[in-house]
Design a protein around this motif. Structure first.
Motif, PDB file in Angstrom:
ATOM      1  N   LEU A  34     -14.088  -9.442   3.044  1.00  0.00           N
ATOM      2  CA  LEU A  34     -12.943 -10.542   3.827  1.00  0.00           C
ATOM      3  C   LEU A  34     -13.598  -9.876   5.682  1.00  0.00           C
ATOM      4  N   THR A  35     -12.764  -8.439   5.691  1.00  0.00           N
ATOM      5  CA  THR A  35     -13.445  -7.603   6.547  1.00  0.00           C
ATOM      6  C   THR A  35     -14.862  -8.074   7.413  1.00  0.00           C
TER       7      THR A  35
ATOM      8  N   SER B  43      -4.130 -11.310   4.044  1.00  0.00           N
ATOM      9  CA  SER B  43      -5.565 -10.361   3.677  1.00  0.00           C
ATOM     10  C   SER B  43      -5.624 -10.933   5.281  1.00  0.00           C
TER      11      SER B  43
ATOM     12  N   ALA C 210      -5.924  -1.168   8.278  1.00  0.00           N
ATOM     13  CA  ALA C 210      -7.652  -1.268   6.997  1.00  0.00           C
ATOM     14  C   ALA C 210      -8.168   0.400   6.863  1.00  0.00           C
TER      15      ALA C 210
ATOM     16  N   THR D 182      -7.400   1.421   3.061  1.00  0.00           N
ATOM     17  CA  THR D 182      -9.013   2.156   2.607  1.00  0.00           C
ATOM     18  C   THR D 182      -8.995   3.611   1.330  1.00  0.00           C
TER      19      THR D 182
ATOM     20  N   MET E 114      -9.545  -7.439   0.988  1.00  0.00           N
ATOM     21  CA  MET E 114      -9.493  -6.314   2.283  1.00  0.00           C
ATOM     22  C   MET E 114     -11.070  -6.582   2.961  1.00  0.00           C
ATOM     23  N   PRO E 115     -11.713  -5.490   1.961  1.00  0.00           N
ATOM     24  CA  PRO E 115     -13.050  -5.290   2.161  1.00  0.00           C
ATOM     25  C   PRO E 115     -13.926  -6.267   2.338  1.00  0.00           C
TER      26      PRO E 115
ATOM     27  N   THR F 283      -9.579  -6.528  12.404  1.00  0.00           N
ATOM     28  CA  THR F 283     -10.248  -5.465  11.488  1.00  0.00           C
ATOM     29  C   THR F 283     -11.802  -5.654  11.344  1.00  0.00           C
ATOM     30  N   GLY F 284     -12.514  -6.562  11.515  1.00  0.00           N
ATOM     31  CA  GLY F 284     -13.637  -7.449  11.367  1.00  0.00           C
ATOM     32  C   GLY F 284     -13.796  -7.336  12.800  1.00  0.00           C
TER      33      GLY F 284
ATOM     34  N   LEU G 248     -16.160   0.364   3.159  1.00  0.00           N
ATOM     35  CA  LEU G 248     -15.943  -0.963   2.883  1.00  0.00           C
ATOM     36  C   LEU G 248     -17.111  -2.011   2.011  1.00  0.00           C
TER      37      LEU G 248
ATOM     38  N   ARG H  94     -16.803  -9.632  10.216  1.00  0.00           N
ATOM     39  CA  ARG H  94     -16.979  -8.429  11.292  1.00  0.00           C
ATOM     40  C   ARG H  94     -19.276  -9.180  10.797  1.00  0.00           C
TER      41      ARG H  94
ATOM     42  N   SER I  11      -8.066  -8.418   7.926  1.00  0.00           N
ATOM     43  CA  SER I  11      -9.224  -8.468   8.158  1.00  0.00           C
ATOM     44  C   SER I  11      -9.508  -9.284   9.072  1.00  0.00           C
TER      45      SER I  11
END
Lengths: 364, 297, 310
Positions: free
Chosen positions: C186-187, C117, B17, B21, C183-184, C124-125, C143, C191, C121
């Motif tokens: 959904l993360t 995706s 990730a 980014t 990604m941003p 990451t979350g 993010l 999270r 995510s």
């Protein structure tokens, strides 16, 4: 069973120092209770031992091993949490089994341990239920079971009884005590409840503001509090603490209160010889008073009743004394007969006085 | 500190990730900003003539289509704001009159589930000059009505606005409905006991209590308007002429149809600037909201 | 809305889910005002339904009837001719193989983009919410900003990158870009959901197992059912409905259904077959509409949670 020792532990959060150069040694098979008001650092200390937090400085030893830099799972300890922290999607069996996931045990050994723990805690019929289907007491047992299966020498308890109702709490208290006697393991138990501490512990460490105020057996802590904080914190109703001045005359040592009441402390085991005119704080336990002039009492005086309260088998009476309340443990029958404003003669037993330096707060 | 694998696995899990980014967002943004300073045309050039680094931006502001785009952005923003007003009215009515709540909600929200290309296709057909709604209205005798908005430059933007409102009103209704439901039901009883009129109740008590919801809706709407692209493609393709150009459409036109990379990059950077102007209040609002909820906790 | 617990956790949804305490309603006598409100709401509902109605009837008409101009009339003869045409032989650009090409492309894009995706995510979350990682705060903030960035500003660099990775112009390119762009948001959704898992459960798991992946798969993933479904629906609908990414990265071979549809309706040469167009529009709209009508509540949760996607 290993002993646990904290050596020069310092823990800071940002700029805040929570623990500063703390030392504590827990012997084999001890049931140590970390007791203190919330925010005193006792849970931090427990989490440091568990490895859930990192020490800023210092060393933690379990047995002969330095565990300061070990992962929680490798420290050889098990923990029971306040909210039980059961895995909601796993059955009781699954919860116990996950407790063993770090150890590479053969399957039949895992099953053996689960059966053993379930039997010990009488949760065998619940093994295939999920935590959501259990009552509070049952969850508590499962949480203990998850710690038991690990077969480790050190158990950590983080206020495990605070979510239970009063009756269950008493039951579980006994049960945990029994487990300790049976398993002879070392236990570190965090609580703010002094009844739990007094009933279960073999050693108590009273903490306040990140500092261990006193470390000793429950009796030592109760009978000989090391300082004003411990004196005030342990006991209910709390110890009566009053300012007084020492007077040495005629081979007698007396503490004289502002109101002129004289308390004979000649038999007090002073660490350093007392000086005339020393300012002290006298600590008088409520249960060491009698409601009558007693032969050979340390002090006898007359005070007006403020009010009395009964809590079932016990009763406390409060008298006004030097602009404040004086708490006495009394017989419930007598408490019922006391009327506010009534003057009563009270005596304090000899040899039961606690004396503290008025400036440092330390026991004399 | 000794090496502990357990400390590194969560960090390692963040690497993909983090890379995405760093490369696809931060790197790409910087790349585009850089390109906007160059003379790149069809292919990227990486030399910056510092004596006239702003030439692409100068060109942009001399470009009629870009100015139309900015103008349309404001028109579309103001027009789409109707969706919030409309959404609030619908939410207030549904909230008070519980009968049929789920049916109405379902009906008002379904346009949100479908692609804006489909929305555009449907409305394009509705606005068809020969066979569409206008034909129907004329056929019932109202020949003075002009309903083929998309065919005329002056009205084409209104057609786009209508379709956008149709598509998004349900969304704002859902947000508003949630906001209304969060209001303590005792307020309604208290107002009734005090004999407060319904209009007064809404304007003086309910709407002020829903400040945060309204601000959120406004920001979401603005961001949506800046990104508006699909609906333009499906309904008007920017036309008639360039009358329905918006920045999002302009930028992609500049890149794909005109093949003017530096120019398109400059337009994209300005889009980012506009977004930031809308986004900043949101960040502040979120921070404020968090502090407030932290204080009450 | 009482069961909207999952999106409680989701970004931007705070306001959407403070569900009111439930009060049983007494049976009311219908008042004049109620009638007025219901009438108004019904008129609005009609306005919302008209385009759908027009699209549906048009798709079943013959071109002859459409040319008569009665837009709101029901078909004289109900015919599936337009549907057949739209599916099998409508032209998109120079290819006249119908929307079925785009349909299967969309499906082919959907599957890898969902896996990529959500896989990216969710992990990451999970790491950001439940593990002590360095720079978690700044990373979350970045993010959050990335979730708002307009696509145009990263469009050309992404084209260059996908081109050099040889995935530009294929369904893989489209799927990867979808995964990256989602990604941003959904993360942040994951999270925020995981942030509400009690700290003690994580502590217990860390003491029991200590393994990042084992805890994820055995404890955390089984607890994520709600949010996974919400995110899945959000992602399916947004990927399916996307046009911009599809048209930019799909090239000739990887165009999703929306691109086919857009080509079909914007065509300006020859006679326009409106019934084909409307059938094609319906074909494109059916998958998300089916999801909407079956799991509408979850759809709304997802859309409010992912609201910042705009």
């Amino acid at each position: 069973m290993p002993r646990v020792s904290f050596e020069h532990i310092t823990k800071t959060y940002g700029l805040m120092k929570v623990l500063d150069d703390l030392n504590l040694r827990i012997d084999d098979g001890d049931f140590l209770v970390l007791l203190g008001p919330s925010g005193c650092g006792k849970t931090t200390l427990l989490n440091l031992l568990a490895g859930l937090l990192d020490v800023t400085d210092g060393r933690i030893m379990i047995g002969e091993r330095d565990v300061t830099d070990l992962d929680p799972k490798d420290r050889g300890l098990a923990m029971v949490f306040q909210s039980y922290a059961l895995y909601p999607t796993k059955t009781v069996h699954g919860n116990l089994k996950f407790g063993l996931s770090a150890s590479k045990l053969p399957r039949d050994e895992i099953e053996k341990r689960i059966t053993w723990a379930a039997k010990l805690l009488q949760i065998e019929p619940l093994l295939h239920r999920k935590p959501g289907q259990l009552s509070g007491g049952q969850r508590q047992r499962v949480a203990i079971g998850r710690a038991l299966v690990k077969n480790v020498g050190v158990f950590l308890f983080d206020e495990p009884l605070s979510n239970l109702d009063a009756k269950l709490r008493t039951e579980m208290r006994l049960e945990i005590k029994k487990l300790h006697d049976q398993l002879k393991s070392t236990i570190v138990y965090v609580t703010h409840d002094q009844i739990e501490a007094m009933t279960m512990a073999t050693k108590i460490a009273v903490m306040n503001a990140g500092v261990i105020q006193q470390f000793g057996t429950p009796d030592e802590i109760y009978e000989r509090p090391a300082n004003l904080f411990v004196a005030g914190f342990i006991g209910s109703p709390a110890m009566n603490l009053r300012k007084a001045k020492l007077a040495l005359a005629n081979g007698k040592t007396e503490a004289i209160f502002a109101s002129g009441v004289r308390l004979d402390v000649s038999d007090y085991p002073f660490v350093a010889p007392p000086q005339n005119g020393n300012e002290v704080i006298a600590g008088l336990r409520p249960e060491h008073f009698t409601l009558a002039a007693t032969e050979g009492a340390a002090a006898t005086f007359t005070v007006p009743v403020q009010y009395a309260e009964r809590t079932g088998p016990d009763a406390s009476a409060y008298f006004s004394f030097e602009d404040d309340l004086l708490a006495l443990r009394v017989d419930p029958d007598i408490a019922a007969r006391l009327t506010p404003g009534q003057s009563m003669g009270v005596s304090y037993l000899k040899g039961k006085t606690n004396l503290f330096d008025a400036h440092t707060g330390q026991r004399l | 500190m000794t090496f502990r694998w357990s400390r590194w696995s969560p960090q390692l899990a963040l690497v993909p990730a983090g890379l995405v980014t760093l490369v696809a967002f931060i790197g790409a943004i910087l790349w585009t900003i850089y390109l906007s300073l160059t003379r790149s045309r069809r292919l990227p050039e990486y030399e910056i003539d510092w004596s006239e680094w702003g030439r692409q931006y100068e060109r942009l502001f001399k470009d009629d289509a870009w100015m139309i785009s900015l103008q349309n952005l404001i028109v579309l923003g103001l027009g789409s704001a109707l969706a919030i007003v409309f959404g609030f009215i619908l939410a207030a009515m549904i909230d008070r009159e519980k009968r049929g709540e789920s049916l109405f909600r379902t009906v008002f929200l379904y346009p949100l589930a479908i692609s804006l290309i489909v929305t555009g296709a449907a409305w394009r057909w509705m606005f068809n000059p020969e066979l569409g709604v206008e034909h129907f209205i004329h056929s019932i005798g109202l020949t003075w009505v002009n309903a083929s908005w998309l065919a005329r430059p002056e009205t084409a933007m209104y057609g786009v606005i209508l379709a956008s409102v149709w598509q998004s009103a349900g969304f704002y209704m859902a947000l508003m409905l949630a906001g209304l439901k969060s209001i303590n039901s005792e307020i309604w009883s208290a107002a009734r006991l005090d004999g407060v009129g319904l209009f007064k109740l809404y304007t003086e008590i309910i709407i002020p209590m829903m400040k945060f919801t309204f601000v959120t809706c406004a920001i979401l709407l603005s961001l949506g308007v800046i990104k508006a692209y699909d609906v333009i493609v499906a309904m008007t393709n920017g036309g008639p002429g360039q009358s329905t150009y918006v920045p999002a459409y302009f930028t992609i036109q500049a890149l794909s149809a005109k093949g003017n990379l530096g120019f398109a990059s400059a337009a994209a950077v300005l889009m980012l600037v506009i977004t930031a102007a809308v986004f900043l209040p949101l960040v502040l609002l979120t921070a404020w909201q968090q502090r407030r909820s932290g204080a009450t906790r | 809305m009482n069961d909207m617990t999952a999106s409680h956790k989701a970004l931007g949804a705070e306001i959407a889910v403070r569900s009111a305490p439930y009060f049983p309603r007494k049976k009311k006598v219908i008042t004049g005002r109620s009638i007025a409100v219901i009438v108004f709401l019904s008129i609005c509902a009609l306005f919302f339904c008209v385009p759908l109605y027009v699209v549906i009837v048009t798709s079943f008409k013959t071109m002859d009837q459409i040319r008569e101009g009665a837009m709101f009339a029901l078909p004289n003869v109900w015919t599936l001719e337009a549907w057949d045409h739209a599916w099998n032989s409508a032209c998109s650009g120079t290819r006249c193989e119908g929307l079925k090409v785009g349909f299967w492309n969309s499906v082919a894009i959907l599957i890898p983009s969902l896996i990529l995706s959500i896989g990216l995510s969710i992990v990451t979350g999970y790491a950001l919410a439940l593990w002590n990682v360095k720079w978690a705060g700044p990373f979350l903030f970045i993010l959050f900003i990335c979730a708002f960035v307009p696509f145009q500003i990263i469009m050309f660099p992404l084209i260059s990158m996908t081109a050099s990775l040889k995935v530009y112009g294929s369904i893989w390119g489209v799927a990867i870009i979808h995964a990256i762009l989602a990604m941003p948001v959904l993360t942040l959704i994951f999270r925020n959901y995981y942030k509400d898992i009690p700290q003690e459960i994580m502590s217990a798991a860390v003491m029991d197992s200590g393994s990042f992946w084992k805890i994820f798969f055995e404890i955390i993933l089984p607890m994520s059912g709600n949010i996974l479904i919400v995110v899945l629906i959000l992602q399916i609908t947004s990927v399916w409905n996307d046009y911009l990414i599809g048209v930019t990265f799909g090239g000739m071979g990887g165009q999703p259904m929306t691109v086919n549809l857009a080509n079909l309706i914007t065509i300006s040469t020859g006679t326009v077959r409106y019934n084909d167009n409307m059938a094609a529009a319906l074909l494109t709209a059916i998958p998300p509409l089916v999801i909407y009508f079956f799991v509408g509540k979850l759809f709304v949760q997802g859309i409010t949670a992912g609201a910042i996607k705009g």
